[in-house]
Motif scaffolding. Structure first.
Motif, PDB file in Angstrom:
ATOM      1  N   VAL A 117       0.807  -1.216   0.000  1.00  0.00           N
ATOM      2  CA  VAL A 117       0.000   0.000   0.000  1.00  0.00           C
ATOM      3  C   VAL A 117       0.845   1.274   0.000  1.00  0.00           C
ATOM      4  O   VAL A 117       0.637   2.150  -0.831  1.00  0.00           O
ATOM      5  N   PRO A 118       1.837   1.422   0.905  1.00  0.00           N
ATOM      6  CA  PRO A 118       2.608   2.663   0.864  1.00  0.00           C
ATOM      7  C   PRO A 118       3.391   2.845  -0.418  1.00  0.00           C
ATOM      8  O   PRO A 118       3.641   3.969  -0.841  1.00  0.00           O
ATOM      9  N   ALA A 119       3.796   1.754  -1.081  1.00  0.00           N
ATOM     10  CA  ALA A 119       4.504   1.883  -2.354  1.00  0.00           C
ATOM     11  C   ALA A 119       3.587   2.503  -3.397  1.00  0.00           C
ATOM     12  O   ALA A 119       3.972   3.402  -4.144  1.00  0.00           O
ATOM     13  N   ASP A 141      -3.082  -9.141  -1.373  1.00  0.00           N
ATOM     14  CA  ASP A 141      -3.573  -9.037  -0.010  1.00  0.00           C
ATOM     15  C   ASP A 141      -3.785 -10.433   0.548  1.00  0.00           C
ATOM     16  O   ASP A 141      -4.445 -11.247  -0.066  1.00  0.00           O
ATOM     17  N   HIS A 142      -3.200 -10.689   1.718  1.00  0.00           N
ATOM     18  CA  HIS A 142      -3.449 -11.977   2.380  1.00  0.00           C
ATOM     19  C   HIS A 142      -3.700 -11.724   3.862  1.00  0.00           C
ATOM     20  O   HIS A 142      -3.207 -12.418   4.719  1.00  0.00           O
ATOM     21  N   SER A 143      -4.517 -10.714   4.133  1.00  0.00           N
ATOM     22  CA  SER A 143      -4.626 -10.241   5.519  1.00  0.00           C
ATOM     23  C   SER A 143      -5.922 -10.659   6.203  1.00  0.00           C
ATOM     24  O   SER A 143      -6.481  -9.905   6.973  1.00  0.00           O
ATOM     25  N   THR A 169      -8.199   7.945   7.406  1.00  0.00           N
ATOM     26  CA  THR A 169      -7.139   7.674   8.384  1.00  0.00           C
ATOM     27  C   THR A 169      -6.271   6.493   7.950  1.00  0.00           C
ATOM     28  O   THR A 169      -5.390   6.065   8.688  1.00  0.00           O
ATOM     29  N   TYR A 170      -6.519   5.964   6.747  1.00  0.00           N
ATOM     30  CA  TYR A 170      -5.729   4.853   6.209  1.00  0.00           C
ATOM     31  C   TYR A 170      -4.864   5.266   5.025  1.00  0.00           C
ATOM     32  O   TYR A 170      -3.704   4.884   4.926  1.00  0.00           O
ATOM     33  N   ILE A 171      -5.432   6.038   4.104  1.00  0.00           N
ATOM     34  CA  ILE A 171      -4.731   6.390   2.864  1.00  0.00           C
ATOM     35  C   ILE A 171      -4.590   7.902   2.803  1.00  0.00           C
ATOM     36  O   ILE A 171      -5.588   8.630   2.737  1.00  0.00           O
ATOM     37  N   GLU A 210     -11.363   0.354   2.406  1.00  0.00           N
ATOM     38  CA  GLU A 210     -10.670   1.542   1.911  1.00  0.00           C
ATOM     39  C   GLU A 210      -9.336   1.180   1.266  1.00  0.00           C
ATOM     40  O   GLU A 210      -8.993   1.676   0.190  1.00  0.00           O
ATOM     41  N   ARG A 211      -8.599   0.279   1.907  1.00  0.00           N
ATOM     42  CA  ARG A 211      -7.329  -0.142   1.323  1.00  0.00           C
ATOM     43  C   ARG A 211      -7.540  -0.903   0.023  1.00  0.00           C
ATOM     44  O   ARG A 211      -6.795  -0.734  -0.941  1.00  0.00           O
TER      45      ARG A 211
END
Length: 902
Positions: A97-99, A131-133, A653-655, A158-159
């Motif tokens: 995500v941050p990338a 995603d494997h969360s 508050t996530y992205i 959201e993510r």
């Protein structure tokens, strides 16, 4: 990837024609006669250096250093540093995500500077975010999978929306939707090329080896397919995505020779646990391990991948299996085309990268060699607290008893003699009363990712379940059982072979396709079970087919955890305890009251392979992976913006759009000395990235918690730093938030410091924010091995956001130093024999750093520092001209934006 003609080694280019297409490649054996003695893993580094040599990022001396690999190590100069450009990057969701956030913000920055944001695209042939969360697991619920995936979307919508936007916005980014499989197995079964085939400007095709870096340590699993790959931190991954090389030390290569054959009852899990213990004892940290010998040909690709997966557990950088005909057969089995495989074979033969393990004259030179006879491998588990503490199943009964009374440590719980017989009872939903004691199994999980790629152990578990059910055996209802395959293919062949009903009857329902019990996502145990364990001080157990079992990782109430094959997971679950001697003690009784032993239900390797041959077929892989990019109905109905520029939400508050490019101009910034800086933290030796980078839960009294509370979130919704990696405001507040941090400026251990002008002690973020308001630049003064441990991008991004301009350390961990440079932070190193203590520094001084003008910067030059009258020289740890270029631009991301504006 650009045409190979740009390399100064282009005169070594050769070609062949197939089906009317011209395929070009570098004829590596012609470059130097040393080539044939190089390990196969080093040959891949060499090819990358030859093809990408531009005498800026990759130098001709890099090629020479790699060719000189063996003599360089013999002369004791194995600290030779070379540049490597992997073919692709693979990202898991938490670090992916941050990338993508950075790429989205780069697009905005290019637009702000008057450029074309269409030019911002990841440069690698394939960048993957998986995603494997899945966070919760509902054992013994028939619709567990549906419930888990529904919860996953509820929590992470959201993510997921951001990732789906990324898939549309970037031309060469592939998003594998959630619920599709674990990153490593999808990589093995679907994404890996083995050999890349790219278009050249003249209409021909360029061939080169597949290689990969990934933001998960178990990226090494792909080594089993002959693809060189390992885990890295986020900044290195982003650098490669932007077309940059990564710097690495030329490694020692340990040759691990396999001979003989596995016995009829041994599994690949038993083999990997044996190898893990052996290599951990040998000491292979920072080294390549390359497998060779006739025994390798006896192993399937899934067996090899199982061994490679656990590379982080035995400590090596890679556990590499060179490509052979078995590799190509696996590619055919997993639905790669015959045409593609023929091209791969032709290329590998031409460059002498196709291995025949039976031919000793193909064995290269290694730094050191060790041998394992496969016939000596016995049925094993590892535990109770470390993956390399192998225990043969035949001695498990005595070993566990010994662990109970041994002193507290990796093999001990220090249970007093009068507490050895402790037990407790509780009532279950069926109205019955159950009793547990030391050694009772309460969690049994066939979990991603080590073993679930391997049909032999998965089908073996299914056959064992079938045999057990037919004998009338069952599992106690309080044992939390679960099955989380690594991909949909596993479910497919388990269904086709008819073993799913038997697994479900024993409680091993499919609960999802991601990292679960192995990473601590087992979900809660029933309250009566927990209370009984805690009240009686019981050492209860988890048994899992994963790769890590560190204390506290699996579940807080399973003090002992054992890694085991999927077959043994079921066996111990049926037994209900780990302190059992399977040879002399039965698992239970059948319908006629006759004792049933483990040997009565255990399938042989030949029985398993017959079922595998019949049911694991190419059509299965084609069916599953032809639909993988579609995702579930939830994913398909997820609405995202069609804009190439991301619609940032100020309320999220996530992205959040990161501030790395605020104030950036087309022109290079004016750089020079740092004046009147304050020391934010005054630290000692061995400060790791775990101390620096935000990780784990968000403490309720922390600056990050205050930030989230101000946005009307309650503690139950704080989630973790990992889940909020796309929000720089949270991550900056969590930098140096480790409760074990020892800052000599503060009065006690923890994330505190002193604002020197006011002498007030406060949270680190609050002090940094106050210094920012005052216009005061900041430095860190630290000891030896600064930034050791895992490579983490936020260990450099966080300090940058806190206003850190320079770090003065006695020594640096190699990758962290590179990450600091990548964020525009100056790494300075005390001269040998000097440090804060010898110079009488206290950290309360004003620091002046006399940095030369930009045009006068040189790698490794001396830099004068003055601190309240104490003057000393330091070494500027810009080690290459590339480092200096990144610094002049304010970091690698800024450099890439200006490069794209040219």
């Amino acid at each position: 990837m650009s045409s190979s003609g740009a390399s100064p080694f282009s005169h070594f280019e050769e070609s062949f024609t197939q089906d009317g297409n011209v395929y070009k490649y570098f004829d590596l054996p012609k470059i130097d006669n040393k080539y044939d003695s190089l390990p196969f893993s080093i040959r891949i580094l060499l090819e990358s250096a030859v093809r990408n040599c531009d005498n800026f990022q990759v130098l001709e001396r890099d090629v020479k250093s790699i060719l000189d690999w063996t003599p360089a190590l013999r002369q004791g100069t194995s600290d030779v540093e070379v540049s490597f450009k992997p073919a692709r990057v693979i990202l898991q969701d938490f670090t992916g995500v941050p990338a993508v956030v950075d790429f989205a913000a780069m697009r905005d920055a290019v637009l702000d500077l008057g450029g074309n944001p269409e030019k911002i695209n990841p440069i690698c042939p394939a960048d993957l975010v998986v995603d494997h969360s899945v966070q919760v697991d509902f054992a013994r619920v028939s619709d567990a999978l549906a419930k888990n995936q529904s919860l996953e979307f509820e929590r992470n919508k959201e993510r997921f929306t951001f990732l789906k936007w990324g898939a549309r916005a970037f031309n060469n980014m592939l998003i594998v939707p959630p619920g599709s499989g674990i990153v490593h197995q999808v990589n093995l079964e679907y994404l890996a090329r083995v050999v890349f085939e790219n278009d050249a400007t003249d209409g021909s095709k360029i061939l080169y080896p597949d290689s990969v870096v990934g933001t998960d340590s178990h990226t090494t699993m792909i080594n089993g397919l002959g693809v060189l790959g390992w885990g890295v931190g986020g900044i290195e991954a982003e650098a490669v995505m932007l077309g940059q090389s990564i710097s690495m030390l030329l490694p020692e290569v340990i040759g691990y020779k396999l001979v003989g054959k596995l016995g009829p009852l041994a599994t690949s899990t038993d083999l990997v646990l044996t190898i893990t213990k052996h290599l951990r004892q040998l000491g292979v940290v920072g080294k390549f391990v390359e497998f060779y010998g006739p025994g390798v040909a006896e192993l399937s690709i899934a067996d090899r991948a199982t061994i490679s997966n656990m590379c982080p557990e035995y400590g090596a950088t890679v556990g590499y299996f060179p490509i052979d005909e078995n590799t190509l057969s696996y590619m055919r089995q997993t639905n790669r085309s015959d045409k593609k495989i023929d091209i791969i074979r032709e290329y590998l033969k031409a460059t002498r990268q196709l291995r025949d393990y039976s031919l000793e004259d193909q064995d290269p030179t290694y730094t050191e060699t060790v041998t394992l006879d496969l016939s000596t491998v016995v049925t094993s588990v590892s535990g109770p607290k470390r993956p390399h503490d192998r225990v043969s199943v035949s001695s498990m009964f005595e070993d566990f008893k010994g662990c109970l009374t041994s002193p507290v440590g990796f093999k001990g719980f220090a249970i007093s003699p009068d507490a050895l017989a402790a037990s407790g009872e509780f009532q279950w939903d069926d109205g019955k009363t159950y009793k547990i004691r030391h050694g009772s199994v309460v969690i049994a999980a066939i979990t991603s990712c080590t073993n679930t790629s391997n049909p032999s152990v998965m089908l073996g578990a299914g056959l064992l379940a079938k045999n057990a059910v037919e004998k009338g055996l069952s599992i106690l209802p309080y044992i939390k059982t679960s099955l989380s395959p690594g991909s949909g293919v596993v479910t497919y062949y388990l269904k086709e072979s008819g073993v799913i009903p038997y697994l479900e009857q024993l409680g091993f329902d499919i609960v999802g396709y991601g990292c679960m019990t192995c990473i601590g996502n087992s979900g809660p145990l029933e309250e009566n079970v927990v209370n009984t364990i805690e009240k009686n001080g019981l050492v209860c157990c988890g048994v899992l087919s994963g790769n890590r079992n560190f204390e506290g990782r699996i579940h807080p109430n399973t003090r002992a955890n054992y890694l085991a094959s999927p077959l043994l997971v079921i066996a111990y679950a049926i037994a209900g305890r780990v302190d059992i001697d399977f040879e002399t003690q039965p698992l239970g009784v059948d319908g006629s009251g006759k004792s049933v032993f483990l040997r009565d239900i255990w399938p042989t390797r030949s029985q398993i392979h017959e079922v595998e041959r019949k049911h694991v077929i190419p059509a299965m892989f084609q069916e599953v992976y032809s639909k993988i990019e579609l995702g579930s109905e939830d994913w398909q109905t997820l609405e995202v913006s069609d804009s190439n520029l991301y619609p940032w939400s100020g309320a999220s508050t996530y992205i959040k759009r990161p501030p790395f490019f605020e104030g950036m101009t087309r022109q290079l910034p004016k750089l020079g000395s740092i004046e009147r800086a304050r020391c934010l933290l005054f630290l000692g030796d061995s400060v790791t990235t775990d101390h620096i980078s935000p990780a784990g839960s968000i403490a309720r009294n922390s600056p990050a918690a205050r930030y989230l509370s101000e946005r009307n979130l309650t503690p139950r919704d704080f989630n973790s730093y990992g889940s909020r990696r796309g929000n720089d405001a949270v991550m900056a507040r969590g930098t140096f938030a480790n409760i074990r941090l020892v800052n000599k400026l503060a009065s006690k251990t923890g994330p505190r410091t002193v604002h020197i002008p006011s002498q007030q002690e406060m949270d680190i973020f609050d002090a940094a924010d106050r210094y920012r308001e005052e216009g005061t630049p900041l430095v860190l003064v630290v000891g030896k091995d600064y930034g050791s441990g895992s490579s983490r991008d936020w260990a450099a991004k966080g300090p940058f956001l806190l206003g850190i301009k320079a770090v003065i350390a006695e020594s640096y961990e190699r990758i962290h130093r590179s990450n600091l440079v990548g964020m525009g932070i100056i790494p300075l190193q005390f001269l040998p024999g000097q440090g804060a203590e010898s110079l009488n520094l206290t950290g309360r001084e004003l620091y002046n750093i006399a940095l030369p003008e930009s045009d006068e910067l040189k790698p490794g030059q001396r830099v004068q520092v003055e601190a309240d009258g104490i003057a000393f020289e330091t070494t500027l740890r810009f080690d290459t001209e590339v480092d200096i270029t990144y610094y002049k631009n304010g970091g690698i991301l800024n450099y890439m934006i200006r490069k794209m504006l040219d």
